[in-house]
Design a protein around this motif. Structure first.
Motif, PDB file in Angstrom:
ATOM      1  N   ILE A  90       0.842  -1.204   0.000  1.00 32.29           N
ATOM      2  CA  ILE A  90       0.000   0.000   0.000  1.00 32.29           C
ATOM      3  C   ILE A  90       0.875   1.252   0.000  1.00 32.29           C
ATOM      4  O   ILE A  90       0.602   2.215  -0.729  1.00 32.29           O
ATOM      5  CB  ILE A  90      -0.966  -0.017   1.206  1.00 32.29           C
ATOM      6  CG1 ILE A  90      -1.985  -1.140   1.038  1.00 32.29           C
ATOM      7  CG2 ILE A  90      -1.656   1.326   1.377  1.00 32.29           C
ATOM      8  CD1 ILE A  90      -2.820  -1.408   2.266  1.00 32.29           C
ATOM      9  N   LEU A  91       1.934   1.231   0.814  1.00 33.64           N
ATOM     10  CA  LEU A  91       2.824   2.393   0.846  1.00 33.64           C
ATOM     11  C   LEU A  91       3.538   2.602  -0.488  1.00 33.64           C
ATOM     12  O   LEU A  91       3.707   3.734  -0.947  1.00 33.64           O
ATOM     13  CB  LEU A  91       3.847   2.242   1.980  1.00 33.64           C
ATOM     14  CG  LEU A  91       3.261   2.286   3.395  1.00 33.64           C
ATOM     15  CD1 LEU A  91       4.318   1.936   4.422  1.00 33.64           C
ATOM     16  CD2 LEU A  91       2.640   3.631   3.680  1.00 33.64           C
ATOM     17  N   SER A 120       2.316   1.771  -3.378  1.00 30.20           N
ATOM     18  CA  SER A 120       1.315   2.256  -4.333  1.00 30.20           C
ATOM     19  C   SER A 120       1.059   3.760  -4.182  1.00 30.20           C
ATOM     20  O   SER A 120       0.516   4.382  -5.078  1.00 30.20           O
ATOM     21  CB  SER A 120       0.000   1.477  -4.182  1.00 30.20           C
ATOM     22  OG  SER A 120      -0.640   1.829  -2.976  1.00 30.20           O
ATOM     23  N   GLN A 121       1.455   4.323  -3.034  1.00 26.98           N
ATOM     24  CA  GLN A 121       1.337   5.773  -2.820  1.00 26.98           C
ATOM     25  C   GLN A 121       2.598   6.514  -3.276  1.00 26.98           C
ATOM     26  O   GLN A 121       2.771   7.690  -2.960  1.00 26.98           O
ATOM     27  CB  GLN A 121       1.085   6.063  -1.330  1.00 26.98           C
ATOM     28  CG  GLN A 121      -0.227   5.528  -0.816  1.00 26.98           C
ATOM     29  CD  GLN A 121      -1.401   6.278  -1.381  1.00 26.98           C
ATOM     30  OE1 GLN A 121      -1.346   7.491  -1.604  1.00 26.98           O
ATOM     31  NE2 GLN A 121      -2.485   5.565  -1.628  1.00 26.98           N
ATOM     32  N   ASN A 122       3.472   5.799  -3.993  1.00 29.40           N
ATOM     33  CA  ASN A 122       4.732   6.366  -4.515  1.00 29.40           C
ATOM     34  C   ASN A 122       5.637   6.888  -3.410  1.00 29.40           C
ATOM     35  O   ASN A 122       6.292   7.918  -3.572  1.00 29.40           O
ATOM     36  CB  ASN A 122       4.454   7.466  -5.549  1.00 29.40           C
ATOM     37  CG  ASN A 122       3.772   6.912  -6.766  1.00 29.40           C
ATOM     38  OD1 ASN A 122       4.078   5.792  -7.196  1.00 29.40           O
ATOM     39  ND2 ASN A 122       2.848   7.666  -7.325  1.00 29.40           N
ATOM     40  N   MET A 123       5.668   6.190  -2.291  1.00 27.51           N
ATOM     41  CA  MET A 123       6.569   6.572  -1.210  1.00 27.51           C
ATOM     42  C   MET A 123       7.944   5.953  -1.451  1.00 27.51           C
ATOM     43  O   MET A 123       8.048   4.835  -1.954  1.00 27.51           O
ATOM     44  CB  MET A 123       6.007   6.119   0.137  1.00 27.51           C
ATOM     45  CG  MET A 123       4.731   6.842   0.530  1.00 27.51           C
ATOM     46  SD  MET A 123       4.099   6.315   2.114  1.00 27.51           S
ATOM     47  CE  MET A 123       5.128   7.244   3.194  1.00 27.51           C
ATOM     48  N   ASP A 181      -3.477   9.297   2.799  1.00 29.67           N
ATOM     49  CA  ASP A 181      -2.962   9.595   1.462  1.00 29.67           C
ATOM     50  C   ASP A 181      -1.619  10.323   1.508  1.00 29.67           C
ATOM     51  O   ASP A 181      -1.019  10.562   0.472  1.00 29.67           O
ATOM     52  CB  ASP A 181      -3.978  10.408   0.657  1.00 29.67           C
ATOM     53  CG  ASP A 181      -4.326  11.719   1.319  1.00 29.67           C
ATOM     54  OD1 ASP A 181      -3.925  11.931   2.477  1.00 29.67           O
ATOM     55  OD2 ASP A 181      -5.007  12.537   0.680  1.00 29.67           O
ATOM     56  N   ARG A 182      -1.145  10.679   2.705  1.00 35.47           N
ATOM     57  CA  ARG A 182       0.153  11.334   2.859  1.00 35.47           C
ATOM     58  C   ARG A 182       0.970  10.606   3.913  1.00 35.47           C
ATOM     59  O   ARG A 182       0.440   9.843   4.712  1.00 35.47           O
ATOM     60  CB  ARG A 182      -0.042  12.785   3.292  1.00 35.47           C
ATOM     61  CG  ARG A 182      -0.688  13.643   2.221  1.00 35.47           C
ATOM     62  CD  ARG A 182      -0.829  15.035   2.725  1.00 35.47           C
ATOM     63  NE  ARG A 182      -1.540  14.957   4.010  1.00 35.47           N
ATOM     64  CZ  ARG A 182      -2.263  15.912   4.518  1.00 35.47           C
ATOM     65  NH1 ARG A 182      -2.387  17.030   3.874  1.00 35.47           N
ATOM     66  NH2 ARG A 182      -2.864  15.778   5.670  1.00 35.47           N
ATOM     67  N   PHE A 198      -0.075   8.278   7.324  1.00 38.92           N
ATOM     68  CA  PHE A 198       0.364   6.894   7.464  1.00 38.92           C
ATOM     69  C   PHE A 198       1.127   6.692   8.773  1.00 38.92           C
ATOM     70  O   PHE A 198       1.003   5.651   9.410  1.00 38.92           O
ATOM     71  CB  PHE A 198       1.227   6.464   6.274  1.00 38.92           C
ATOM     72  CG  PHE A 198       0.436   6.060   5.072  1.00 38.92           C
ATOM     73  CD1 PHE A 198      -0.358   4.919   5.089  1.00 38.92           C
ATOM     74  CD2 PHE A 198       0.462   6.817   3.922  1.00 38.92           C
ATOM     75  CE1 PHE A 198      -1.091   4.540   3.981  1.00 38.92           C
ATOM     76  CE2 PHE A 198      -0.268   6.445   2.807  1.00 38.92           C
ATOM     77  CZ  PHE A 198      -1.047   5.308   2.844  1.00 38.92           C
TER      78      PHE A 198
END
Length: 168
Positions: free
Chosen positions: A77-78, A80-83, A137-138, A142
């Motif tokens: 999931i992280l 997929s958030q481009n982290m 979302d940020r 998270f």
């Protein structure tokens, strides 16, 4: 379903036809004290000590499934958030640090206020953390979700086992 009721036959009797009858099935209803499913009826018939053990097994199994699902999906999931990998490490590290710091005092808190209450609070905080995680979302959100989930896990960690030993 239909069944067939056949008269009892003895040697030498003439063959009698079988009559179809409708099998009566008792409707499955829910009652004020919960479900009337076969598994719920089986658990209600158990003696109190066995019922406690069955509840404990259900609680630990449910928690294990939730923990395994969350643990296997959180990095995905992280990502997929481009982290970045550093940001992912920071989010997971914040949760691990919270768990490390909160796990030890949670036992003393449970001894003072009651294991069942603290475990219930832990499940509520863990649930809140998972809800925040789902809406995040940020990176900051998270981190907050990871800290809440870890705090909930710390409150839960040893309570079910201690509660079972105390009750037995």
């Amino acid at each position: 379903g239909a069944t067939f009721e056949c008269p009892q036959r003895f040697p030498g009797d003439r063959q009698l036809p079988c009559r179809p009858t409708l099998a009566y099935r008792r409707p499955i209803l829910t009652t004020a004290h919960g479900s009337n499913s076969p598994s719920a009826r089986m658990i209600r018939r158990l003696p109190p000590r066995r019922r406690l053990i069955a509840g404990f097994v259900w609680l630990v199994a449910s928690y294990s499934v939730i923990d395994a699902a969350f643990g296997s999906l959180n990095v995905h999931i992280l990502r997929s958030q481009n982290m970045s990998p550093i940001a992912i490490g920071f989010v997971l590290g914040a949760g691990s640090l919270t768990l490390t710091l909160a796990d030890f005092p949670s036992g003393a808190i449970a001894d003072r206020f009651g294991r069942v209450k603290i475990a219930a609070l832990g499940f509520a905080v863990l649930g809140l953390g998972l809800i925040v995680w789902a809406a995040a979302d940020r990176m900051v959100s998270f981190v907050v979700a990871s800290v809440l989930a870890a705090l909930g896990v710390a409150l839960i960690s040893g309570n079910p086992s201690s509660w079972l030993v105390d009750a037995a």
